[in-house]
Design a protein around this motif. Sequence first.
Motif, PDB file in Angstrom:
ATOM      1  N   ILE A   1      88.284  85.462  17.163  1.00  0.00           N
ATOM      2  CA  ILE A   1      87.732  86.124  15.969  1.00  0.00           C
ATOM      3  C   ILE A   1      88.136  87.587  16.002  1.00  0.00           C
ATOM      4  O   ILE A   1      87.991  88.263  17.030  1.00  0.00           O
ATOM      5  N   ILE A   2      88.637  88.060  14.890  1.00  0.00           N
ATOM      6  CA  ILE A   2      89.011  89.473  14.762  1.00  0.00           C
ATOM      7  C   ILE A   2      87.991  90.136  13.847  1.00  0.00           C
ATOM      8  O   ILE A   2      87.692  89.625  12.761  1.00  0.00           O
ATOM      9  N   TRP A   3      87.471  91.262  14.308  1.00  0.00           N
ATOM     10  CA  TRP A   3      86.525  92.053  13.516  1.00  0.00           C
ATOM     11  C   TRP A   3      87.250  93.315  13.074  1.00  0.00           C
ATOM     12  O   TRP A   3      87.696  94.101  13.925  1.00  0.00           O
ATOM     13  N   SER A   4      87.379  93.486  11.752  1.00  0.00           N
ATOM     14  CA  SER A   4      88.123  94.649  11.247  1.00  0.00           C
ATOM     15  C   SER A   4      87.204  95.550  10.440  1.00  0.00           C
ATOM     16  O   SER A   4      86.556  95.099   9.492  1.00  0.00           O
ATOM     17  N   PHE A   5      87.168  96.803  10.847  1.00  0.00           N
ATOM     18  CA  PHE A   5      86.259  97.777  10.236  1.00  0.00           C
ATOM     19  C   PHE A   5      87.026  98.788   9.409  1.00  0.00           C
ATOM     20  O   PHE A   5      88.103  99.242   9.818  1.00  0.00           O
ATOM     21  N   ASP A   6      86.456  99.190   8.298  1.00  0.00           N
ATOM     22  CA  ASP A   6      86.935 100.373   7.588  1.00  0.00           C
ATOM     23  C   ASP A   6      85.806 100.852   6.684  1.00  0.00           C
ATOM     24  O   ASP A   6      84.998 100.056   6.215  1.00  0.00           O
TER      25      ASP A   6
ATOM     26  N   SER B   1      95.425  94.341  11.930  1.00  0.00           N
ATOM     27  CA  SER B   1      94.608  93.115  11.805  1.00  0.00           C
ATOM     28  C   SER B   1      95.521  91.899  11.729  1.00  0.00           C
ATOM     29  O   SER B   1      95.256  90.859  12.352  1.00  0.00           O
ATOM     30  N   LEU B   2      96.608  92.023  10.980  1.00  0.00           N
ATOM     31  CA  LEU B   2      97.565  90.914  10.864  1.00  0.00           C
ATOM     32  C   LEU B   2      98.189  90.607  12.227  1.00  0.00           C
ATOM     33  O   LEU B   2      98.273  89.442  12.633  1.00  0.00           O
TER      34      LEU B   2
END
Length: 197
Positions: free
Chosen positions: A47-52, A35-36
Amino acid sequence: MQTFNTIKLAQQLLFAKVNKAKILVDATAGNGKDSLFLAQNSPIDAIIWSFDVQQTAILNTKELLSKYSLDDKVKLIIDSHENIDQHINGKIDVAMFNLGYLPNAQHQITTQYQSTIAALQKILGSLSIGGVISIIAYSGHQEGYLENKAVQERLRSLPSNIFTVGCWSMINHSNNPPILYIVEKMRGEAYESATPH
Ligand SMILES: C[S@@+](CC[C@H](N)C(=O)[O-])C[C@H]1O[C@@H](n2cnc3c(N)ncnc32)[C@H](O)[C@@H]1O
Protein backbone atom coordinates in the motif's frame (compact mmCIF):
# COMPACT_ATOMS: atom_id res chain seq x y z
CA MET A 1 24.48 8.85 -22.63
CA GLN A 2 22.91 8.39 -19.19
CA THR A 3 23.07 11.69 -17.28
CA PHE A 4 22.64 12.07 -13.53
CA ASN A 5 19.25 13.23 -12.37
CA THR A 6 18.63 13.58 -8.64
CA ILE A 7 15.05 12.30 -8.77
CA LYS A 8 15.99 9.23 -10.82
CA LEU A 9 18.99 8.61 -8.59
CA ALA A 10 16.76 8.54 -5.49
CA GLN A 11 14.50 6.04 -7.24
CA GLN A 12 17.42 3.85 -8.28
CA LEU A 13 18.85 3.81 -4.76
CA LEU A 14 15.49 2.83 -3.29
CA PHE A 15 14.56 0.32 -5.98
CA ALA A 16 15.58 -2.90 -4.19
CA LYS A 17 13.82 -1.81 -0.98
CA VAL A 18 10.67 -0.83 -2.87
CA ASN A 19 10.58 -4.30 -4.44
CA LYS A 20 10.07 -5.86 -0.99
CA ALA A 21 8.15 -3.11 0.80
CA LYS A 22 4.64 -3.45 2.22
CA ILE A 23 3.95 0.10 3.45
CA LEU A 24 5.34 2.97 1.41
CA VAL A 25 4.92 6.72 1.66
CA ASP A 26 5.15 9.50 -0.90
CA ALA A 27 5.26 12.44 1.52
CA THR A 28 4.91 15.04 -1.28
CA ALA A 29 2.73 13.66 -4.08
CA GLY A 30 3.04 16.66 -6.45
CA ASN A 31 2.46 15.43 -9.99
CA GLY A 32 2.63 11.82 -8.87
CA LYS A 33 5.87 10.63 -10.43
CA ASP A 34 7.27 9.20 -7.19
CA SER A 35 3.88 7.65 -6.32
CA LEU A 36 3.86 5.99 -9.74
CA PHE A 37 7.41 4.71 -9.22
CA LEU A 38 6.44 3.26 -5.82
CA ALA A 39 3.24 1.69 -7.16
CA GLN A 40 4.95 0.18 -10.20
CA ASN A 41 7.84 -1.37 -8.33
CA SER A 42 6.35 -2.58 -5.04
CA PRO A 43 4.72 -5.99 -4.43
CA ILE A 44 1.11 -6.39 -5.56
CA ASP A 45 -0.22 -6.31 -1.97
CA ALA A 46 1.77 -3.23 -0.94
CA ILE A 47 0.00 0.00 0.00
CA ILE A 48 1.31 3.42 -0.95
CA TRP A 49 0.20 6.44 1.06
CA SER A 50 0.60 9.70 -0.86
CA PHE A 51 0.23 13.04 0.87
CA ASP A 52 -0.14 16.54 -0.47
CA VAL A 53 -1.73 19.71 0.85
CA GLN A 54 -2.91 20.77 -2.62
CA GLN A 55 -6.03 19.42 -4.30
CA THR A 56 -4.37 19.98 -7.72
CA ALA A 57 -1.45 17.76 -6.75
CA ILE A 58 -3.76 14.98 -5.54
CA LEU A 59 -5.79 15.19 -8.76
CA ASN A 60 -2.65 15.16 -10.92
CA THR A 61 -1.36 12.13 -9.03
CA LYS A 62 -4.70 10.34 -9.36
CA GLU A 63 -4.78 11.01 -13.09
CA LEU A 64 -1.25 9.70 -13.60
CA LEU A 65 -1.92 6.54 -11.56
CA SER A 66 -5.18 5.91 -13.43
CA LYS A 67 -3.33 5.91 -16.74
CA TYR A 68 -1.38 2.91 -15.47
CA SER A 69 -4.37 1.34 -13.65
CA LEU A 70 -2.52 1.68 -10.36
CA ASP A 71 -4.88 3.99 -8.49
CA ASP A 72 -6.26 1.13 -6.35
CA LYS A 73 -2.85 0.58 -4.83
CA VAL A 74 -2.37 4.17 -3.68
CA LYS A 75 -4.22 5.98 -0.91
CA LEU A 76 -4.27 9.67 -1.76
CA ILE A 77 -4.46 11.91 1.29
CA ILE A 78 -5.10 15.66 1.19
CA ASP A 79 -3.31 16.52 4.40
CA SER A 80 0.06 17.70 5.60
CA HIS A 81 2.62 14.93 5.93
CA GLU A 82 3.18 16.02 9.54
CA ASN A 83 -0.18 14.31 10.32
CA ILE A 84 1.02 11.00 8.93
CA ASP A 85 0.44 9.23 12.24
CA GLN A 86 -3.29 10.01 11.96
CA HIS A 87 -3.47 7.94 8.77
CA ILE A 88 -0.92 5.12 8.97
CA ASN A 89 -0.62 2.38 11.56
CA GLY A 90 2.31 0.03 11.42
CA LYS A 91 5.88 0.13 10.25
CA ILE A 92 6.89 2.13 7.20
CA ASP A 93 9.33 0.44 4.82
CA VAL A 94 10.01 3.22 2.32
CA ALA A 95 9.30 6.96 2.37
CA MET A 96 10.13 9.59 -0.22
CA PHE A 97 10.17 13.36 0.18
CA ASN A 98 10.67 15.65 -2.81
CA LEU A 99 10.54 19.00 -1.04
CA GLY A 100 9.71 22.44 -2.39
CA TYR A 101 6.80 23.51 -4.56
CA LEU A 102 4.74 21.93 -7.29
CA PRO A 103 6.38 22.58 -10.68
CA ASN A 104 4.39 25.09 -12.76
CA ALA A 105 2.18 26.04 -9.80
CA GLN A 106 2.10 28.65 -7.03
CA HIS A 107 5.54 28.89 -5.46
CA GLN A 108 4.11 30.14 -2.17
CA ILE A 109 2.71 26.66 -1.44
CA THR A 110 5.99 25.06 -0.57
CA THR A 111 7.11 22.61 2.07
CA GLN A 112 8.13 24.29 5.35
CA TYR A 113 10.89 23.10 7.62
CA GLN A 114 8.70 22.85 10.73
CA SER A 115 6.21 20.43 9.16
CA THR A 116 8.93 18.62 7.19
CA ILE A 117 10.91 17.94 10.37
CA ALA A 118 7.75 16.89 12.22
CA ALA A 119 6.90 14.41 9.44
CA LEU A 120 10.46 13.17 9.23
CA GLN A 121 10.54 12.62 12.96
CA LYS A 122 7.34 10.58 12.87
CA ILE A 123 8.55 8.48 9.94
CA LEU A 124 11.91 7.85 11.63
CA GLY A 125 9.98 6.60 14.65
CA SER A 126 7.88 4.22 12.51
CA LEU A 127 10.58 3.02 10.12
CA SER A 128 11.00 -0.75 9.87
CA ILE A 129 14.44 -2.29 10.31
CA GLY A 130 16.03 -2.06 6.86
CA GLY A 131 13.57 0.71 5.99
CA VAL A 132 14.70 3.74 3.99
CA ILE A 133 13.80 7.40 3.53
CA SER A 134 14.88 9.61 0.63
CA ILE A 135 14.72 13.38 0.85
CA ILE A 136 15.43 15.78 -2.00
CA ALA A 137 15.96 19.32 -0.73
CA TYR A 138 16.27 22.57 -2.71
CA SER A 139 18.26 25.26 -0.92
CA GLY A 140 18.02 27.93 -3.66
CA HIS A 141 14.95 29.71 -2.25
CA GLN A 142 14.41 31.17 1.21
CA GLU A 143 12.15 28.44 2.62
CA GLY A 144 14.24 25.77 0.95
CA TYR A 145 17.44 27.13 2.47
CA LEU A 146 16.00 26.94 5.99
CA GLU A 147 14.48 23.56 5.28
CA ASN A 148 17.69 22.02 3.95
CA LYS A 149 19.57 23.34 6.98
CA ALA A 150 17.02 21.86 9.39
CA VAL A 151 16.92 18.52 7.55
CA GLN A 152 20.69 18.26 7.48
CA GLU A 153 21.02 19.12 11.18
CA ARG A 154 18.39 16.56 12.11
CA LEU A 155 19.93 13.82 9.98
CA ARG A 156 23.47 14.54 11.18
CA SER A 157 22.34 14.02 14.77
CA LEU A 158 20.86 10.55 14.16
CA PRO A 159 22.73 7.86 16.11
CA SER A 160 25.03 5.96 13.74
CA ASN A 161 24.48 2.67 15.58
CA ILE A 162 20.86 2.76 14.38
CA PHE A 163 20.80 4.82 11.18
CA THR A 164 23.10 5.31 8.21
CA VAL A 165 22.66 8.61 6.37
CA GLY A 166 24.19 9.51 3.01
CA CYS A 167 24.10 12.70 1.01
CA TRP A 168 24.62 13.42 -2.72
CA SER A 169 24.74 16.57 -4.80
CA MET A 170 26.26 17.76 -8.08
CA ILE A 171 29.14 19.79 -6.68
CA ASN A 172 30.22 21.48 -9.93
CA HIS A 173 26.74 22.85 -10.77
CA SER A 174 25.76 26.46 -10.05
CA ASN A 175 22.40 27.76 -8.77
CA ASN A 176 22.12 25.50 -5.73
CA PRO A 177 21.51 22.06 -7.26
CA PRO A 178 19.20 19.71 -5.35
CA ILE A 179 20.60 17.70 -2.46
CA LEU A 180 19.63 14.08 -1.97
CA TYR A 181 19.68 12.47 1.48
CA ILE A 182 19.17 8.74 2.02
CA VAL A 183 18.49 7.34 5.49
CA GLU A 184 18.53 3.64 6.27
CA LYS A 185 17.52 2.14 9.59
CA MET A 186 20.07 -0.54 10.37
CA ARG A 187 18.92 -1.80 13.75
CA GLY A 188 15.87 -1.80 15.96
CA GLU A 189 16.73 0.32 18.95
CA ALA A 190 14.08 2.25 20.89
CA TYR A 191 12.57 5.28 19.15
CA GLU A 192 13.71 7.57 21.99
CA SER A 193 17.32 7.04 21.00
CA ALA A 194 16.55 8.73 17.65
CA THR A 195 15.08 11.78 19.38
CA PRO A 196 17.37 14.78 19.91
CA HIS A 197 18.07 15.70 23.54
C1 LIG B 1 8.40 19.19 -5.56
S1 LIG B 1 6.70 18.82 -5.37
C2 LIG B 1 6.70 17.06 -5.31
C3 LIG B 1 6.91 16.41 -6.65
C4 LIG B 1 6.43 14.97 -6.69
N1 LIG B 1 7.18 14.09 -5.81
C5 LIG B 1 6.40 14.38 -8.11
O1 LIG B 1 6.96 13.30 -8.32
O2 LIG B 1 5.78 14.98 -8.98
C6 LIG B 1 6.40 19.24 -3.67
C7 LIG B 1 4.96 19.03 -3.24
O3 LIG B 1 4.91 19.13 -1.81
C8 LIG B 1 3.62 19.58 -1.48
N2 LIG B 1 3.58 20.02 -0.07
C9 LIG B 1 3.89 21.23 0.46
N3 LIG B 1 3.73 21.21 1.80
C10 LIG B 1 3.31 19.95 2.13
C11 LIG B 1 2.97 19.30 3.35
N4 LIG B 1 3.07 19.95 4.52
N5 LIG B 1 2.56 18.02 3.31
C12 LIG B 1 2.47 17.35 2.12
N6 LIG B 1 2.78 17.91 0.93
C13 LIG B 1 3.21 19.19 0.93
C14 LIG B 1 3.37 20.69 -2.49
O4 LIG B 1 1.99 20.98 -2.59
C15 LIG B 1 3.97 20.07 -3.77
O5 LIG B 1 2.99 19.45 -4.53
